[in-house]
Design a protein around this motif. Sequence first.
Motif, short mmCIF file in Angstrom:
data_model
loop_
_atom_site.label_atom_id
_atom_site.label_comp_id
_atom_site.label_asym_id
_atom_site.label_seq_id
_atom_site.Cartn_x
_atom_site.Cartn_y
_atom_site.Cartn_z
N UNK A 10 43.42 -72.26 -21.74
CA UNK A 10 42.70 -71.68 -22.88
C UNK A 10 42.40 -70.20 -22.63
N UNK A 11 41.87 -69.88 -21.47
CA UNK A 11 41.50 -68.48 -21.22
C UNK A 11 42.74 -67.61 -21.06
N UNK A 18 44.21 -61.07 -26.70
CA UNK A 18 43.38 -59.86 -26.71
C UNK A 18 44.16 -58.66 -26.18
N UNK A 19 44.93 -58.86 -25.12
CA UNK A 19 45.69 -57.75 -24.55
C UNK A 19 46.79 -57.28 -25.50
N UNK A 20 47.47 -58.22 -26.16
CA UNK A 20 48.50 -57.85 -27.12
C UNK A 20 47.90 -57.07 -28.29
N UNK A 46 38.36 -57.72 -23.82
CA UNK A 46 39.41 -58.10 -22.88
C UNK A 46 38.93 -57.95 -21.45
N UNK A 47 38.20 -56.90 -21.17
CA UNK A 47 37.67 -56.70 -19.81
C UNK A 47 36.78 -57.85 -19.37
N UNK A 48 35.86 -58.25 -20.22
CA UNK A 48 34.97 -59.37 -19.88
C UNK A 48 35.74 -60.69 -19.81
N UNK A 49 36.64 -60.90 -20.75
CA UNK A 49 37.43 -62.14 -20.74
C UNK A 49 38.35 -62.20 -19.53
N UNK A 50 38.85 -61.07 -19.09
CA UNK A 50 39.71 -61.04 -17.90
C UNK A 50 38.92 -61.51 -16.67
#
Length: 108
Positions: A10-11, A18-20, A46-50
């Motif tokens: 999922x992540x 998000x990156x795309x 994206x930074x937080x999700x990464x």
Amino acid sequence: MGGALTRYRVIAWIVGVALVVLVLVGMPLKYGFDEPAVVAVVGTAHGWLYMVYLAATFDLSRRADWPLKRMLLVMLAGTVPFVSFYAERRVSDWLAPRPAPAVEPVAG
């Protein structure tokens, strides 16, 4: 390990999308049309999700007993557009449950 794999899958997709969006929509808007709003919002997300992606990958790699090199390569997959989708497929294939081989009755 099923829950860890599901969390990772999922992540990986969320981070990949998000990156795309950041690279294919946000960056052209910022540098081509002087509109930085998408980069500001999606880039921060994206930074937080990464970070969540790194934790999920680490958790999965420890449960699956991966070598360090594999874990690091999968972690880096979240930094290159579209590669997280490929990595998610490969990880799913590596860890997918395999059906038990059919056992033929012994004639005797």
